[in-house]
Design a protein around this motif. Structure first.
Motif, PDB file in Angstrom:
ATOM      1  N   ASP A  59      87.580  -6.663  10.116  1.00 23.95           N
ATOM      2  CA  ASP A  59      87.395  -8.090  10.412  1.00 23.95           C
ATOM      3  C   ASP A  59      85.965  -8.387  10.856  1.00 23.95           C
ATOM      4  O   ASP A  59      85.335  -9.344  10.390  1.00 23.95           O
ATOM      5  CB  ASP A  59      88.365  -8.539  11.512  1.00 23.95           C
ATOM      6  CG  ASP A  59      89.815  -8.549  11.044  1.00 23.95           C
ATOM      7  OD1 ASP A  59      90.032  -8.568   9.809  1.00 23.95           O
ATOM      8  OD2 ASP A  59      90.713  -8.530  11.906  1.00 23.95           O
ATOM      9  N   LEU A  60      85.442  -7.563  11.763  1.00 27.86           N
ATOM     10  CA  LEU A  60      84.108  -7.815  12.295  1.00 27.86           C
ATOM     11  C   LEU A  60      83.020  -7.588  11.253  1.00 27.86           C
ATOM     12  O   LEU A  60      82.032  -8.327  11.218  1.00 27.86           O
ATOM     13  CB  LEU A  60      83.846  -6.919  13.508  1.00 27.86           C
ATOM     14  CG  LEU A  60      84.603  -7.276  14.790  1.00 27.86           C
ATOM     15  CD1 LEU A  60      84.352  -6.223  15.867  1.00 27.86           C
ATOM     16  CD2 LEU A  60      84.199  -8.648  15.300  1.00 27.86           C
ATOM     17  N   PHE A  61      83.214  -6.589  10.399  1.00 25.52           N
ATOM     18  CA  PHE A  61      82.187  -6.310   9.385  1.00 25.52           C
ATOM     19  C   PHE A  61      82.149  -7.416   8.340  1.00 25.52           C
ATOM     20  O   PHE A  61      81.074  -7.821   7.879  1.00 25.52           O
ATOM     21  CB  PHE A  61      82.443  -4.952   8.732  1.00 25.52           C
ATOM     22  CG  PHE A  61      81.309  -4.492   7.848  1.00 25.52           C
ATOM     23  CD1 PHE A  61      79.985  -4.558   8.297  1.00 25.52           C
ATOM     24  CD2 PHE A  61      81.548  -3.997   6.576  1.00 25.52           C
ATOM     25  CE1 PHE A  61      78.936  -4.127   7.486  1.00 25.52           C
ATOM     26  CE2 PHE A  61      80.507  -3.565   5.770  1.00 25.52           C
ATOM     27  CZ  PHE A  61      79.195  -3.631   6.221  1.00 25.52           C
ATOM     28  N   VAL A  62      83.307  -7.919   7.955  1.00 25.46           N
ATOM     29  CA  VAL A  62      83.336  -9.052   7.017  1.00 25.46           C
ATOM     30  C   VAL A  62      82.658 -10.267   7.651  1.00 25.46           C
ATOM     31  O   VAL A  62      81.854 -10.960   7.009  1.00 25.46           O
ATOM     32  CB  VAL A  62      84.795  -9.389   6.621  1.00 25.46           C
ATOM     33  CG1 VAL A  62      84.865 -10.727   5.878  1.00 25.46           C
ATOM     34  CG2 VAL A  62      85.369  -8.285   5.739  1.00 25.46           C
ATOM     35  N   ASP A  63      82.938 -10.509   8.922  1.00 25.33           N
ATOM     36  CA  ASP A  63      82.303 -11.618   9.633  1.00 25.33           C
ATOM     37  C   ASP A  63      80.786 -11.411   9.717  1.00 25.33           C
ATOM     38  O   ASP A  63      79.999 -12.349   9.546  1.00 25.33           O
ATOM     39  CB  ASP A  63      82.901 -11.715  11.036  1.00 25.33           C
ATOM     40  CG  ASP A  63      82.363 -12.915  11.818  1.00 25.33           C
ATOM     41  OD1 ASP A  63      82.392 -14.025  11.266  1.00 25.33           O
ATOM     42  OD2 ASP A  63      81.943 -12.735  12.967  1.00 25.33           O
ATOM     43  N   TYR A  64      80.367 -10.179   9.975  1.00 22.85           N
ATOM     44  CA  TYR A  64      78.934  -9.858  10.085  1.00 22.85           C
ATOM     45  C   TYR A  64      78.241 -10.074   8.740  1.00 22.85           C
ATOM     46  O   TYR A  64      77.130 -10.641   8.680  1.00 22.85           O
ATOM     47  CB  TYR A  64      78.782  -8.416  10.533  1.00 22.85           C
ATOM     48  CG  TYR A  64      77.354  -7.968  10.739  1.00 22.85           C
ATOM     49  CD1 TYR A  64      76.658  -8.307  11.886  1.00 22.85           C
ATOM     50  CD2 TYR A  64      76.707  -7.184   9.786  1.00 22.85           C
ATOM     51  CE1 TYR A  64      75.350  -7.903  12.086  1.00 22.85           C
ATOM     52  CE2 TYR A  64      75.400  -6.774   9.970  1.00 22.85           C
ATOM     53  CZ  TYR A  64      74.728  -7.124  11.125  1.00 22.85           C
ATOM     54  OH  TYR A  64      73.429  -6.722  11.299  1.00 22.85           O
ATOM     55  N   LEU A  65      78.865  -9.641   7.654  1.00 24.32           N
ATOM     56  CA  LEU A  65      78.275  -9.829   6.319  1.00 24.32           C
ATOM     57  C   LEU A  65      78.159 -11.322   6.002  1.00 24.32           C
ATOM     58  O   LEU A  65      77.118 -11.778   5.496  1.00 24.32           O
ATOM     59  CB  LEU A  65      79.118  -9.136   5.261  1.00 24.32           C
ATOM     60  CG  LEU A  65      79.106  -7.603   5.270  1.00 24.32           C
ATOM     61  CD1 LEU A  65      80.053  -7.057   4.208  1.00 24.32           C
ATOM     62  CD2 LEU A  65      77.708  -7.055   5.047  1.00 24.32           C
ATOM     63  N   ASN A  66      79.195 -12.094   6.301  1.00 24.95           N
ATOM     64  CA  ASN A  66      79.140 -13.541   6.023  1.00 24.95           C
ATOM     65  C   ASN A  66      78.038 -14.220   6.800  1.00 24.95           C
ATOM     66  O   ASN A  66      77.340 -15.108   6.298  1.00 24.95           O
ATOM     67  CB  ASN A  66      80.484 -14.184   6.326  1.00 24.95           C
ATOM     68  CG  ASN A  66      81.540 -13.879   5.271  1.00 24.95           C
ATOM     69  OD1 ASN A  66      81.196 -13.594   4.128  1.00 24.95           O
ATOM     70  ND2 ASN A  66      82.793 -13.940   5.634  1.00 24.95           N
ATOM     71  N   ASP A  67      77.839 -13.810   8.058  1.00 23.19           N
ATOM     72  CA  ASP A  67      76.773 -14.388   8.875  1.00 23.19           C
ATOM     73  C   ASP A  67      75.403 -14.115   8.264  1.00 23.19           C
ATOM     74  O   ASP A  67      74.515 -14.971   8.271  1.00 23.19           O
ATOM     75  CB  ASP A  67      76.816 -13.825  10.303  1.00 23.19           C
ATOM     76  CG  ASP A  67      77.882 -14.493  11.157  1.00 23.19           C
ATOM     77  OD1 ASP A  67      78.328 -15.610  10.784  1.00 23.19           O
ATOM     78  OD2 ASP A  67      78.300 -13.912  12.165  1.00 23.19           O
ATOM     79  N   ASN A  68      75.228 -12.901   7.745  1.00 16.18           N
ATOM     80  CA  ASN A  68      73.935 -12.519   7.187  1.00 16.18           C
ATOM     81  C   ASN A  68      73.730 -13.015   5.764  1.00 16.18           C
ATOM     82  O   ASN A  68      72.608 -13.178   5.322  1.00 16.18           O
ATOM     83  CB  ASN A  68      73.761 -11.001   7.233  1.00 16.18           C
ATOM     84  CG  ASN A  68      73.377 -10.500   8.604  1.00 16.18           C
ATOM     85  OD1 ASN A  68      72.218 -10.453   8.960  1.00 16.18           O
ATOM     86  ND2 ASN A  68      74.385 -10.142   9.399  1.00 16.18           N
ATOM     87  N   PHE A  69      74.812 -13.253   5.053  1.00 18.61           N
ATOM     88  CA  PHE A  69      74.710 -13.789   3.686  1.00 18.61           C
ATOM     89  C   PHE A  69      74.450 -15.286   3.709  1.00 18.61           C
ATOM     90  O   PHE A  69      73.916 -15.852   2.755  1.00 18.61           O
ATOM     91  CB  PHE A  69      76.002 -13.541   2.901  1.00 18.61           C
ATOM     92  CG  PHE A  69      76.246 -12.102   2.563  1.00 18.61           C
ATOM     93  CD1 PHE A  69      75.273 -11.142   2.771  1.00 18.61           C
ATOM     94  CD2 PHE A  69      77.474 -11.699   2.036  1.00 18.61           C
ATOM     95  CE1 PHE A  69      75.514  -9.797   2.477  1.00 18.61           C
ATOM     96  CE2 PHE A  69      77.719 -10.373   1.730  1.00 18.61           C
ATOM     97  CZ  PHE A  69      76.740  -9.432   1.950  1.00 18.61           C
ATOM     98  N   GLY A  70      74.823 -15.971   4.825  1.00 19.62           N
ATOM     99  CA  GLY A  70      74.745 -17.432   4.890  1.00 19.62           C
ATOM    100  C   GLY A  70      73.342 -17.965   4.924  1.00 19.62           C
ATOM    101  O   GLY A  70      72.401 -17.297   5.265  1.00 19.62           O
TER     102      GLY A  70
END
Length: 300
Positions: free
Chosen positions: A289-300
């Motif tokens: 969950d946290l890694f998916v959230d981290y990737l989305n934050d950095n992809f945004g």
């Protein structure tokens, strides 16, 4: 207490604005101490100014990636050393890499203290003129060599107030004679009678790893998610955007950016995430969950 990150092009006036902030905050603290009924919370506050100059970092370190990395590590360590509930830290450095701003945001959040970013919005043409004057003046500590100046401008990642680590974001223009000093004080310290409280979350609270195989699970889980991203890009060549479902992650999907991502880019994000979470006690599902959230934050 709060962490205030200054960010802007080289020679944009960050140090000038940092001194304005420090003078304003020191005045507020002194005024509270001399009032008939001082607020003990404000009376305990101390201000700290951390910059390349205070750390003895020369500007030519930004010519080489290794020495630049050492300079960021020095700033990170200096901030971490003094950051606390009774300390206001003004980090007056380039802070042009969003991943570095994210790291400092996590440090503040782990301590339960607020942070903000002050973007010095000086146009690059003005910065270039100022830098040239600084280089030519024997009465200053000099500007950035031209090649370093242009390289830093090219690599600058402007703060985005829509992301957690760049929020709240205050933009101060070059010719702004009335920067939002009071608004920054209220956002960081709070209005009279108000206490700013930041609740740490699982991604930033450090705990000793209890599971013997935790690092293995952290490495394996993040690598599996990167593999899913790479396979999706292979199946959708040249496509921008899109969503990737990750097994056992129901709350959200990976939202792909408009441009394809290279393996080095993805591995860098993975290494950063592992470095931030290697001391945590997280279940495998929580890692996902946290890694998916981290990737989305950095992809945004």
């Amino acid at each position: 207490m709060p962490l205030i990150l200054l960010s802007g092009y080289p020679s944009s006036g960050k140090t000038h604005r940092a001194r304005q902030l420090l003078d304003f905050f020191d005045t507020k603290i002194a005024s509270n101490s001399s009032s008939p009924s001082p607020d003990p919370r404000i009376a305990r506050l101390k201000t700290h100014h951390i910059s390349d100059q205070s750390l003895g970092i020369p500007r030519d370190v930004y010519r080489d990636s290794r020495t630049e990395k050492d300079a960021r590590a020095a700033e990170y360590s200096a901030v971490k050393r003094v950051l606390g509930r009774d300390d206001i830290v003004v980090a007056d450095g380039p802070n042009y890499i969003k991943g570095f701003r994210y790291q400092l945001f996590c440090e503040a959040k782990a301590l339960g203290t607020p942070s903000c970013v002050v973007h010095i919005g000086t146009p690059v043409t003005t910065c270039r003129e100022i830098n040239s004057r600084l280089l030519a003046s024997p009465e200053t500590d000099g500007g950035y060599p031209d090649d370093i100046f242009e390289n830093l401008v090219f690599r600058y990642e402007e703060p985005n107030g829509m992301t957690r680590w760049d929020s709240p974001l205050f933009t101060v223009l070059y010719n702004d004679d009335a920067p939002p000093l009071e608004a920054i004080w209220e956002a960081m310290v709070g209005k009279e009678g108000e206490v700013k409280v930041v609740k740490p979350n699982a991604a930033t609270v450090l705990k000793p790893a209890a599971e013997s195989n935790y690092l293995y699970e952290l490495d394996k889980t993040t690598q599996n998610i990167l593999t899913s991203v790479l396979e999706w890009q292979k199946d959708h060549p040249g496509e921008g955007g899109g969503e990737i479902s990750v097994p056992d992650v129901r709350a959200q999907k990976i939202e792909m950016p408009a441009s394809p991502l290279s393996l080095p880019q993805l591995q860098r994000l993975r290494r950063q995430f592992i470095a931030l979470n290697r001391q945590h006690t997280l279940s495998q599902s929580r890692i996902r969950d946290l890694f998916v959230d981290y990737l989305n934050d950095n992809f945004g």
